[in-house]
Motif scaffolding. Structure first.
Motif: not given
Length: 326
Positions: A300-305
């Motif tokens: 969640k800290n790296h990938l865009t939605p």
């Protein structure tokens, strides 16, 4: 990049450098799909999975020469899926009568777990031997030596949520990549991951191979999930102990042995040991590189939605009606 990091990259590149390929391997490579590896050299698609040239050679050698025993235990993971943790737990379990988990002389206090449990597809330079024999591997089921498949040995498979696996792998790749090549971008790494073109990938086929075996042969293959083990390590440790043939007695339970092994093998404890903060493996990898965060949900800290949704859709499509979910 620090000087020590440059040394590691050089050592890793040298470790994976192709020396002399067998005629069998050369002929095989000529018939295989080949793509550039994001780290260095090429990847070859063998039996549906991607391997660097040198690793493909070691796989063929292993398939031709390795003799399994019915008492063997094989710990199987994809890279960055809890390999170090699983090795530590299995070693502590198998050897707990010889090494008390509270002992200040326990091998896990002096050696990195990768030194204690050798990789099946690489030379077996055991530091501390165990009975039964413990091996780890990143090999997909289809590429295991026939002697392993036909034996009565035990296989423990640990998988990780693909999004967390990707993020951990992304950081790992940039630690090992040659400095002159520059860093791998998140987008570039993500594109390769979604295509399944990376070392031992794709993740969906790798997991499915062992998932199906666990359903067909549950007495031989135990399928574990990293997220669930992090949530309840004690019960998963008991399950692992039962499966590999060294269950906890009620007497041992009363002495909190499960909690002692859980603590000995925990991320916080292992990552803070001197050997894992400063040591280095023969391959050139610094031991501290095996301990980044070990958290569930770091994606969640790296990938865009949009990236998360795309990967979710790919995984859902690839796993189909198998019953395997993340």
């Amino acid at each position: 990049m620090e000087k020590s990091d440059l040394t590691v990259v050089s050592d890793i590149a040298q470790f994976l450098e192709v020396e002399e390929l067998s005629e069998e391997c050369r002929e095989l490579i000529s018939s295989l799909p080949t793509e550039k590896c994001l780290l260095f050299g090429n990847l070859h698609q063998y039996r549906g999975f991607w391997h660097p040239t040198k690793i493909l050679q070691t796989i063929l050698t292993c398939q031709n020469q390795f003799e399994a025993r019915d008492s063997d235990i094989y710990l199987v993971t994809l890279p960055k899926s809890g390999t170090t943790w699983l090795k530590a737990m299995a070693f502590a379990l198998v050897n707990r009568t010889q090494y008390d988990p509270k002992s200040t002389q326990h091998p896990l206090l002096s050696y990195n777990p990768h030194q204690l449990v050798p990789f099946l597809e690489f030379p077996h330079n055991d530091v501390v031997s165990s009975t039964p024999r413990l091996f780890s591997t990143h090999l997909p089921f289809v590429s295991l030596p026939e002697s392993v498949k036909k034996s009565g040995s035990k296989i423990v498979y640990l998988c990780r949520n693909p999004k967390d696996n990707f993020v951990s792998r992304f950081h790992w790749q940039n630690k090992l990549r040659r400095q002159e090549l520059g860093s791998i971008s998140l987008e570039e790494a993500f594109e390769s991951f979604c295509r399944g073109v990376y070392i031992y990938g794709p993740i969906w086929d790798h997991a499915l191979g062992y998932w199906k075996q666990s359903l067909e042969n549950p007495e031989r293959v135990l399928f574990l999930k990293y997220d669930e083990m992090k949530e309840d390590p004690g019960n998963h440790l008991r399950k692992l102990a039962d499966f590999i043939g060294c269950p906890f007695s009620k007497e041992k339970e009363s002495f909190n042995v499960v909690d002692q092994i859980s603590e000995l093998c925990s991320f916080d404890h292992l990552s803070n040991l001197e050997v894992n903060r400063t040591g280095k493996l023969p391959s050139g990898v610094i031991n501290s590189n095996f301990f980044r965060r070990g958290e569930v949900g770091d994606w969640k800290n790296h990938l865009t939605p949009q990236m998360a949704q795309k990967l979710d859709e790919i995984i859902k499509q690839k796993l189909g009606a198998s019953g395997l979910t993340f």
